[in-house]
Design an enzyme around this catalytic site. Sequence first.
Site, PDB file in Angstrom:
ATOM      1  N   GLU A   1       7.247  11.821  -2.591  1.00 21.91           N
ATOM      2  CA  GLU A   1       7.602  12.191  -1.222  1.00 21.91           C
ATOM      3  C   GLU A   1       8.969  12.874  -1.119  1.00 21.91           C
ATOM      4  OE1 GLU A   1       6.797   8.910   1.445  1.00 21.91           O
ATOM      5  OE2 GLU A   1       4.654   9.084   1.075  1.00 21.91           O
TER       6      GLU A   1
ATOM      7  N   GLU B   1      -1.538   7.758  -2.708  1.00 18.73           N
ATOM      8  CA  GLU B   1      -1.336   6.604  -1.820  1.00 18.73           C
ATOM      9  C   GLU B   1      -2.159   6.796  -0.562  1.00 18.73           C
ATOM     10  OE1 GLU B   1       2.621   5.706  -0.570  1.00 18.73           O
ATOM     11  OE2 GLU B   1       3.469   5.887  -2.568  1.00 18.73           O
TER      12      GLU B   1
END
Length: 506
Positions: A168, A378
């Site tokens: 991220e 995820e």
Amino acid sequence: MYFYGTFPEDFTWGVSSSAYQVEGGWDADGKGPSIWDNFTHVPGNIKNNDTGDIACDSYNKVEEDIYLLRALGVKNYAFSLSWSRIFPSGRNNSINSHGVDYYNRLIDGLVANNITPIVTLYHWDLPQALQDIGGWESSALIDLFDSFADFCFQTFGDRVKFWITFNEPQVIAWFGYGAGTFPPNVNDPGSAPYRVAHILLKAHARVYHTYDDKYRASQGGVIALCPNIDWVEPKTPSDPRDIEAADRYLQFLVGWFTHPIFKNGDYPDVMKWKVGNRSELQNLPSSRLPVFTAEEREYIRGTADVFCFNTYTSKIVTHATTRLRPFSYVYDQEVLTKVDSSWPSSAITDHRAVAWGLRRLLNWIKEEYGNPPIYIIENGVGIKTKSDIDDNTRIFYYKTYVDEALKAYKLDGVNLRGYNAWSFMDTFEWLNGYDPRFGLHQVDFDNPNRPRTPKRSAVYYAEIIRNNETKSDDQTTCVCFHAHLSSQRNCFSLWSAKKHSFCITK
Ligand code: NOJ
């Protein structure tokens, strides 16, 4: 509508975690402090003053964790390395052999059980010693990250064949250096995020080339980075301004990193245009968005072998006229985001369960980047409760999200190769401490032994993995998910009407 069918033979199912969120052992055996260690140690920074000091104690539970992974039947386990556990000062002149041993034991255990390790080099826990020289605002970090990655390839690469550089990157740049809510808490919304992202991209590319030049031939793995993506839907699909706003949102969120890597080595045009124009209106001498040289563009282009991403939710976007001051990455986007109040909420603000958004997102990636091999690293839902062993809401989340992923693969021809549930077990959820639970396994954080208990969702997910498919209702048992339906009998009578129930395979 559900669509039932099978995923490809070699589809990889897994669960994910990250070092700071599960390991604990924050100063064990010579580990150096990270920015998250120091941040959580300041009272008031984290809900309930929780810290990751012990977390799930995975540092001391390699065998137990592997046992649980085996029971789930996962094909892979995605986890991250704590840089300061391996290099306490962040540099390769301070190698901590205990830290290296820990990861060797974990990797060996996984491989011995036919579980592929997916290893992230950086999931936010920067060694404090490197923050002290400027963190990701300093271009010295490019070399330092490369030297850490090089050590990891050399040490673990005989067994690790799937690497992720940054988890991220948009969160690192924006929350760490723009909003400043995550450490290192730099509050400079208008320019630091762009400068940091510029450095992250160069660091990513450097590490990719190191792998390519020194290790790929002998180790034969893949390497990528892992952006966070929310699907966004234009509020008024017939309004071209809202459609453009939705695209702009995705370009600022994801394209910021993936356009250079998967396209032409450069930022998306719309970012260059918006930030450039606004910087001019702000009377700045140059754009707040830095510029790559031709040589840098060439160096960055093509530096990912597969497309990884994390996703949790969807949003609705409209075009907006935003203020010019203060300078901000958020205002630069000229969008307004909302959620639909009918979408089921979760423990995380604005994380709503919108399964159909996943299918659209997968199609967007396919169209935008030429159908690369895709891995969902995820996906999951946080529930705010101490005990959610009977986590029917989570089962429903996984059932619907996996089903939309299946539609994207089967019906839309998306090149989807893997799906990972977040998370393997309840973890330290950053600013929210231990309150929101994302795990397939419950962890009792009040017990010093941190016992793990499989939730109902773990059983359900193991079934999906075993069958490599989602089963249709007539092959399944259905279970109540509405708390007010007190008896099984009640539920089963409603099940026949296909309401108020979800189904697990017999
Ligand atoms: C994504 C992050 O990578 C992970 O660390 C976090 O726990 C989940 N989102 C849930 O918020």
